[in-house]
Design a protein around this motif. Structure first.
Motif, short mmCIF file in Angstrom:
data_model
loop_
_atom_site.label_atom_id
_atom_site.label_comp_id
_atom_site.label_asym_id
_atom_site.label_seq_id
_atom_site.Cartn_x
_atom_site.Cartn_y
_atom_site.Cartn_z
N GLN A 128 -6.29 -1.35 1.88
CA GLN A 128 -5.21 -0.52 2.07
C GLN A 128 -3.95 -1.45 1.72
O GLN A 128 -2.72 -0.20 0.97
N GLY A 158 -1.85 -0.60 -0.91
CA GLY A 158 -0.52 -0.09 -0.98
C GLY A 158 0.87 -0.82 -1.73
O GLY A 158 2.05 -0.41 -1.74
N VAL A 181 4.01 4.20 1.39
CA VAL A 181 2.40 4.46 0.82
C VAL A 181 2.18 5.37 2.27
O VAL A 181 2.72 5.86 2.99
N VAL A 225 -5.39 4.86 0.11
CA VAL A 225 -3.34 5.02 -0.37
C VAL A 225 -3.35 5.71 -0.99
O VAL A 225 -3.89 6.44 -2.44
#
Length: 97
Positions: free
Chosen positions: A5, A9, A58, A70
């Protein structure tokens, strides 16, 4: 936040590890360690990294349902406008905590 993530992001908002390091006050080496899973990273550092990414636009999607992920909270131009407004000064409001 999972390492994937964090990488995703950064890609969404076009930040390098150095950009994220400046925004989160976490060293680039620690961010790289987290993203690759090479060494354990302190929870406080992960929280700072996640907060910086969220401030950058994000939004983290939890694992429930279709899996962790995300997405963009704002477009890049909206993030730039928000940053401009936040830096204008004035009375501090409750949302500035």
């Amino acid at each position: 936040m999972l390492p994937a993530q964090c990488r995703a992001g950064r890609a969404l908002i076009e930040w390098t590890i150095d950009d994220l390091a400046r925004a989160s006050a976490v060293t680039a080496a620690v961010i790289a360690d987290f993203e690759t899973g090479r060494t354990p990273v302190e929870p406080a550092s992960i929280d700072a990294i996640a907060a910086a990414l969220e401030h950058g636009g994000v939004r983290f999607i939890p694992e429930g349902g279709g899996g962790a992920g995300v997405r963009l909270k704002f477009t890049r131009s909206e993030v730039a406008r928000i940053a401009t407004l936040e830096n204008e000064g004035g009375i501090v409001a409750e949302d500035d905590v």
